[in-house]
Design a protein around this motif. Structure first.
Motif, PDB file in Angstrom:
ATOM      1  N   GLY A 123      10.616   2.529 -16.949  1.00 45.96           N
ATOM      2  CA  GLY A 123      10.733   2.021 -15.589  1.00 45.96           C
ATOM      3  C   GLY A 123      10.876   3.082 -14.524  1.00 45.96           C
ATOM      4  N   THR A 124      10.911   4.352 -14.892  1.00 45.95           N
ATOM      5  CA  THR A 124      11.029   5.412 -13.894  1.00 45.95           C
ATOM      6  C   THR A 124       9.735   5.521 -13.096  1.00 45.95           C
ATOM      7  OG1 THR A 124      10.298   7.041 -15.523  1.00 45.95           O
ATOM      8  CG2 THR A 124      12.675   6.747 -15.244  1.00 45.95           C
ATOM      9  N   LEU A 125       9.875   5.917 -11.842  1.00 43.65           N
ATOM     10  CA  LEU A 125       8.727   6.098 -10.967  1.00 43.65           C
ATOM     11  C   LEU A 125       8.275   7.548 -11.020  1.00 43.65           C
ATOM     12  CD1 LEU A 125       9.933   4.080  -7.847  1.00 43.65           C
ATOM     13  CD2 LEU A 125       8.500   3.271  -9.728  1.00 43.65           C
ATOM     14  N   GLU A 126       6.982   7.726 -11.090  1.00 41.86           N
ATOM     15  CA  GLU A 126       6.418   9.077 -11.174  1.00 41.86           C
ATOM     16  C   GLU A 126       5.329   9.238 -10.123  1.00 41.86           C
ATOM     17  OE1 GLU A 126       4.946   9.082 -15.144  1.00 41.86           O
ATOM     18  OE2 GLU A 126       6.936   8.943 -16.068  1.00 41.86           O
ATOM     19  N   GLY A 127       5.309  10.385  -9.468  1.00 39.60           N
ATOM     20  CA  GLY A 127       4.253  10.674  -8.497  1.00 39.60           C
ATOM     21  C   GLY A 127       4.246   9.728  -7.321  1.00 39.60           C
ATOM     22  N   VAL A 128       5.420   9.462  -6.755  1.00 37.80           N
ATOM     23  CA  VAL A 128       5.511   8.519  -5.638  1.00 37.80           C
ATOM     24  C   VAL A 128       4.737   9.049  -4.431  1.00 37.80           C
ATOM     25  CG1 VAL A 128       7.069   7.369  -4.020  1.00 37.80           C
ATOM     26  CG2 VAL A 128       7.756   7.666  -6.409  1.00 37.80           C
ATOM     27  N   GLU A 129       3.932   8.177  -3.841  1.00 37.97           N
ATOM     28  CA  GLU A 129       3.193   8.488  -2.617  1.00 37.97           C
ATOM     29  C   GLU A 129       3.505   7.425  -1.570  1.00 37.97           C
ATOM     30  OE1 GLU A 129       1.279  11.032  -1.905  1.00 37.97           O
ATOM     31  OE2 GLU A 129       1.027  11.989  -3.881  1.00 37.97           O
ATOM     32  N   GLN A 130       3.679   7.860  -0.311  1.00 33.46           N
ATOM     33  CA  GLN A 130       3.979   6.933   0.773  1.00 33.46           C
ATOM     34  C   GLN A 130       3.102   7.239   1.977  1.00 33.46           C
ATOM     35  OE1 GLN A 130       8.157   6.530   1.725  1.00 33.46           O
ATOM     36  NE2 GLN A 130       8.777   7.032  -0.356  1.00 33.46           N
ATOM     37  N   THR A 131       2.851   6.210   2.777  1.00 33.28           N
ATOM     38  CA  THR A 131       2.112   6.385   4.017  1.00 33.28           C
ATOM     39  C   THR A 131       2.555   5.300   4.993  1.00 33.28           C
ATOM     40  OG1 THR A 131      -0.101   6.669   4.960  1.00 33.28           O
ATOM     41  CG2 THR A 131       0.157   4.900   3.362  1.00 33.28           C
ATOM     42  N   PRO A 132       2.567   5.570   6.296  1.00 28.10           N
ATOM     43  CA  PRO A 132       2.940   4.525   7.256  1.00 28.10           C
ATOM     44  C   PRO A 132       2.012   3.320   7.155  1.00 28.10           C
ATOM     45  CG  PRO A 132       2.933   6.685   8.306  1.00 28.10           C
ATOM     46  CD  PRO A 132       2.320   6.874   6.943  1.00 28.10           C
ATOM     47  N   THR A 133       2.570   2.139   7.308  1.00 27.09           N
ATOM     48  CA  THR A 133       1.750   0.926   7.319  1.00 27.09           C
ATOM     49  C   THR A 133       0.848   0.954   8.550  1.00 27.09           C
ATOM     50  OG1 THR A 133       3.502  -0.303   6.217  1.00 27.09           O
ATOM     51  CG2 THR A 133       1.785  -1.590   7.306  1.00 27.09           C
ATOM     52  N   PRO A 134      -0.452   0.885   8.369  1.00 31.72           N
ATOM     53  CA  PRO A 134      -1.359   1.044   9.518  1.00 31.72           C
ATOM     54  C   PRO A 134      -1.434  -0.226  10.365  1.00 31.72           C
ATOM     55  CG  PRO A 134      -2.627   0.574   7.560  1.00 31.72           C
ATOM     56  CD  PRO A 134      -1.186   0.696   7.106  1.00 31.72           C
ATOM     57  N   PRO A 135      -1.687  -0.081  11.658  1.00 28.73           N
ATOM     58  CA  PRO A 135      -1.826  -1.268  12.512  1.00 28.73           C
ATOM     59  C   PRO A 135      -3.120  -2.030  12.257  1.00 28.73           C
ATOM     60  CG  PRO A 135      -2.257   0.725  13.772  1.00 28.73           C
ATOM     61  CD  PRO A 135      -1.763   1.172  12.423  1.00 28.73           C
ATOM     62  N   THR A 136      -4.131  -1.323  11.739  1.00 28.03           N
ATOM     63  CA  THR A 136      -5.418  -1.960  11.418  1.00 28.03           C
ATOM     64  C   THR A 136      -5.945  -1.351  10.116  1.00 28.03           C
ATOM     65  OG1 THR A 136      -6.666  -0.326  12.700  1.00 28.03           O
ATOM     66  CG2 THR A 136      -5.995  -2.346  13.846  1.00 28.03           C
ATOM     67  N   ARG A 137      -6.986  -1.970   9.567  1.00 32.24           N
ATOM     68  CA  ARG A 137      -7.650  -1.476   8.347  1.00 32.24           C
ATOM     69  C   ARG A 137      -6.633  -1.271   7.219  1.00 32.24           C
ATOM     70  NH1 ARG A 137     -12.860   0.006   9.396  1.00 32.24           N
ATOM     71  NH2 ARG A 137     -12.943   1.303   7.518  1.00 32.24           N
ATOM     72  N   PHE A 138      -5.809  -2.285   7.042  1.00 33.53           N
ATOM     73  CA  PHE A 138      -4.745  -2.213   6.048  1.00 33.53           C
ATOM     74  C   PHE A 138      -5.286  -1.897   4.657  1.00 33.53           C
ATOM     75  CE2 PHE A 138      -2.868  -4.628   2.547  1.00 33.53           C
ATOM     76  CZ  PHE A 138      -1.629  -4.031   2.459  1.00 33.53           C
ATOM     77  N   TRP A 139      -6.282  -2.654   4.213  1.00 34.95           N
ATOM     78  CA  TRP A 139      -6.717  -2.495   2.831  1.00 34.95           C
ATOM     79  C   TRP A 139      -7.352  -1.133   2.584  1.00 34.95           C
ATOM     80  CZ3 TRP A 139      -5.404  -3.359  -1.668  1.00 34.95           C
ATOM     81  CH2 TRP A 139      -6.255  -3.126  -2.751  1.00 34.95           C
ATOM     82  N   ASP A 140      -8.024  -0.581   3.562  1.00 33.29           N
ATOM     83  CA  ASP A 140      -8.579   0.765   3.397  1.00 33.29           C
ATOM     84  C   ASP A 140      -7.473   1.765   3.075  1.00 33.29           C
ATOM     85  OD1 ASP A 140     -11.071  -0.230   3.957  1.00 33.29           O
ATOM     86  OD2 ASP A 140     -11.140   0.522   6.019  1.00 33.29           O
ATOM     87  N   THR A 141      -6.375   1.669   3.820  1.00 34.69           N
ATOM     88  CA  THR A 141      -5.243   2.576   3.595  1.00 34.69           C
ATOM     89  C   THR A 141      -4.576   2.306   2.264  1.00 34.69           C
ATOM     90  OG1 THR A 141      -4.847   2.706   5.982  1.00 34.69           O
ATOM     91  CG2 THR A 141      -3.033   3.367   4.537  1.00 34.69           C
ATOM     92  N   CYS A 142      -4.381   1.031   1.945  1.00 35.39           N
ATOM     93  CA  CYS A 142      -3.691   0.655   0.716  1.00 35.39           C
ATOM     94  C   CYS A 142      -4.503   1.043  -0.515  1.00 35.39           C
ATOM     95  CB  CYS A 142      -3.419  -0.846   0.731  1.00 35.39           C
ATOM     96  SG  CYS A 142      -2.348  -1.430  -0.591  1.00 35.39           S
ATOM     97  N   SER A 143      -5.796   0.772  -0.509  1.00 36.28           N
ATOM     98  CA  SER A 143      -6.634   1.087  -1.667  1.00 36.28           C
ATOM     99  C   SER A 143      -6.731   2.597  -1.868  1.00 36.28           C
ATOM    100  CB  SER A 143      -8.023   0.475  -1.513  1.00 36.28           C
ATOM    101  OG  SER A 143      -8.674   0.964  -0.359  1.00 36.28           O
ATOM    102  N   ALA A 144      -6.782   3.362  -0.771  1.00 35.30           N
ATOM    103  CA  ALA A 144      -6.812   4.822  -0.889  1.00 35.30           C
ATOM    104  C   ALA A 144      -5.519   5.339  -1.517  1.00 35.30           C
ATOM    105  CB  ALA A 144      -7.028   5.450   0.482  1.00 35.30           C
ATOM    106  N   LEU A 145      -4.398   4.718  -1.148  1.00 33.56           N
ATOM    107  CA  LEU A 145      -3.103   5.118  -1.709  1.00 33.56           C
ATOM    108  C   LEU A 145      -3.063   4.832  -3.208  1.00 33.56           C
ATOM    109  CD1 LEU A 145      -0.171   6.090  -0.997  1.00 33.56           C
ATOM    110  CD2 LEU A 145       0.419   3.667  -0.770  1.00 33.56           C
TER     111      LEU A 145
END
Length: 292
Positions: free
Chosen positions: A22-44
């Protein structure tokens, strides 16, 4: 092969690999975008997967959610508030993966139950006080889900207020006590800042309006906790989220409010403690979904 966890919040998106324990490895974060949500989420997600075959994905999203339809409609992400098919989108990105989906508050409560302040506690309420206010419930050692996955969504418990919430109801604790709601109230009183972090710092420095804003928030959160605890008969309440880190100026009125409202005998020993998993609590809970 790898398992992934995804946390969709009003302020940030976070993803990680999930280890066998259950440990998390390689955590990546990015600000929630105002538009084009899925583009940002899928890239992450693609970045975290790093080209490996993804076998399972645990998703936690700000609510409301519909785990039957696989959709998220978070009020604090305008692009998604009409509903977004997050499960189908992630499935299309990783066609062979098994997807588990939960509301973010439920995932955070589950994470605290398994790995944080709620370890070994069979009945607990988790509450996240941040950009919004969310929550989740563990009863008899199991995550409470409800008909659509929104069990424990304490942000829309009604407190003593006439403020109209983004959901359309009047007096929701989220409309009174979240970080942005507290900032709006403070600004209406003449405070010049713009963020919850600034508000907390100003209160710590003795700004009277900021102090009053945190007192107002803590009091409303305490009211909501007292109501929910009476309904659910829990042993423990775990409170996390960025705005909950505001310290005694928030926590003292919170505890005073609980003492004033939680008078039933079975609430006498109710404990309210800070979350231990910090900003990774929801992501940890999402990761735990992949291990079930």
């Amino acid at each position: 092969m790898v398992n992934l966890a995804l946390d969709i919040g009003g302020t940030k998106l976070a993803a990680a690999r999930v280890g066998d324990n259950g440990t998390l490895e390689g955590v990546e974060q990015t600000p929630t975008p105002p538009t084009r949500f899925w583009d940002t989420c899928s890239a992450l997600l693609t970045k975290v997967a790093a080209g490996e075959t993804v076998t399972r994905v645990g998703i936690a999203s700000a609510g409301p959610v519909d785990i039957v339809a696989g959709t998220a409609s978070p009020l604090n992400i305008p692009e998604l508030c009409a509903g977004f098919g997050i499960v189908d989108a992630v499935q299309a990105l990783f066609p062979s993966a098994r997807i588990r989906f939960a509301m973010d508050g439920a995932a955070a409560a589950w994470g605290e139950h398994l790995y944080g302040a709620g370890r070994g506690v069979p009945n607990l309420l988790g509450m996240v006080v941040s950009t919004g206010i969310g929550g989740g419930v563990v009863l008899d050692g199991k995550m409470a889900v409800g008909r659509t996955g929104n069990a424990g969504h304490i942000g829309h418990v009604v407190v003593d207020s006439e403020i109209v919430c983004a959901c359309g109801a009047i007096g929701c604790v989220e409309a009174v006590a979240s970080g942005p709601s507290s900032v709006r109230w403070a600004r209406s009183q003449g405070w010049p800042g713009t963020t919850g972090v600034e508000l907390s710092k100003a209160a710590a420095a003795g700004d009277t309006i900021a102090v009053a804003a945190l007192h107002r928030s803590g009091t409303a959160v305490g009211q909501a906790i007292a109501s929910a605890a009476a309904l659910l008969d829990v042993d423990l309440v775990v409170v996390g989220g960025g705005f909950a880190l505001s310290g005694p100026l928030l926590w003292d009125p919170l505890q005073e409010s609980i003492s004033r409202h939680a008078k039933l005998s079975f609430l006498t020993n109710l404990r309210v403690v800070p979350a231990e998993l910090g900003g990774l609590g929801t992501l940890t809970g999402a990761g735990a979904l992949t291990l079930e």
